[in-house]
Design an enzyme around this catalytic site. Structure first.
Site: not given
Ligand code: 13P
Length: 257
Positions: A14-16, A100, A102, A172, A178, A218, A239-240
């Site tokens: 997930n590149w956000k 998600h 967020e 999640e 994050g 994470s 994510g990251g």
């Molecule tokens: P991180 O891997 O940066 O914690 O993000 C997880 C995430 O929100 C994937 O959708």
């Protein structure tokens, strides 16, 4: 229950809100070339909507699938700012991320709209990936099961078993996203087992047996093996670490059997 290993693993990035079209295409090209030989793990990336066409064009005829991070239930209409599942399909998406944290937190996405988005995705040929997870306070208060079950109950809503079986779940926990703090394998398995047990109680057995439940929060190359060793963890939503080609490829490598 853990009839796990018939489920194919899935690693998704997930590149956000990162990588405009030019950067996203270059990143996707690097992943495509590095992951060419991966046949035993399903792979997907979720670029920001504006970069999807560039990424789709870059990874066409490869083993990388592309998804949209957020879509509403409507194919078209007076819905300013929304993403259409039909249009996402038209530009080459195969997946839609639903709920998600967020989107729930920053944009007020509700469980009811998450259900509508799953329905919209299914109607227009997208595979839904439903995100669920509890806050740190909810876990501390012993409300893990209650929170997950409420999110699942509303998100699945009136889906028939055949529709439900096409949904992938990403567990999640909010406190792991994050933050660099990953759920321990025990904590992840506890939540994944709650999810699979809920599926088992709610639908005919094949739905729980087939549904992939990914862990997200994470995830890194250094912790993925322990998570994947859990009987009910079928992959990861990253994510990251998905923003770094080496890190993402190392996670995919660890998921190969
Ligand atoms: P991180 O891997 O940066 O914690 O993000 C997880 C995430 O929100 C994937 O959708």
């Amino acid at each position: 229950m853990s009839p796990t290993r018939s489920r194919r693993r899935l690693i998704a990035g997930n590149w956000k809100l990162q990588f405009g079209p030019t950067h996203a295409a270059a990143h996707a090209a690097a992943l495509r070339d590095r992951l060419l030989a991966v046949e035993d793990v399903d792979l997907a990336v979720f670029p920001t909507a504006m970069s999807i066409p560039a990424v789709v064009d870059t990874v066409k005829r490869s083993n990388l699938r592309v998804g949209v991070q957020w879509a509403c239930a409507h194919a078209e209409g007076a819905y300013t700012g929304a993403n259409s599942p039909a249009m996402a399909r038209e530009i080459g998406c195969g997946w839609v991320l639903c709920g998600h944290s967020e989107v729930r937190g920053d944009f007020g996405e509700t469980d009811a709209r998450v259900h509508a988005a799953i329905r919209g995705g299914l109607k227009h040929g997208l595979l839904p990936m439903l995100c669920v997870g509890e806050s740190v306070e909810e876990r501390a208060a012993g409300r893990l099961r209650e929170v997950l079950e409420r999110q699942l109950e509303v998100a699945y809503g009136s889906l028939h078993a055949d529709e439900a079986a096409t949904v992938t779940i990403a567990y999640e926990p909010l406190w792991a996203i994050g933050t660099g703090v990953t759920a321990t394998p025990d904590k992840a398995q506890e939540a994944h087992a709650v999810i699979r047990k809920w599926l088992l109680g709610r639908f005919p057995e094949f739905v729980a047996a087939q549904t992939r439940v990914l862990y997200g929060g994470s995830v890194k190359a250094s912790n993925i093996a322990g998570l994947l060793a859990c009987p009910d963890v079928d992959g990861a939503l990253v994510g990251g670490a998905s923003l770094d080609v080496d890190a993402f490829c190392a996670i995919v490598d660890a998921a190969r059997r």
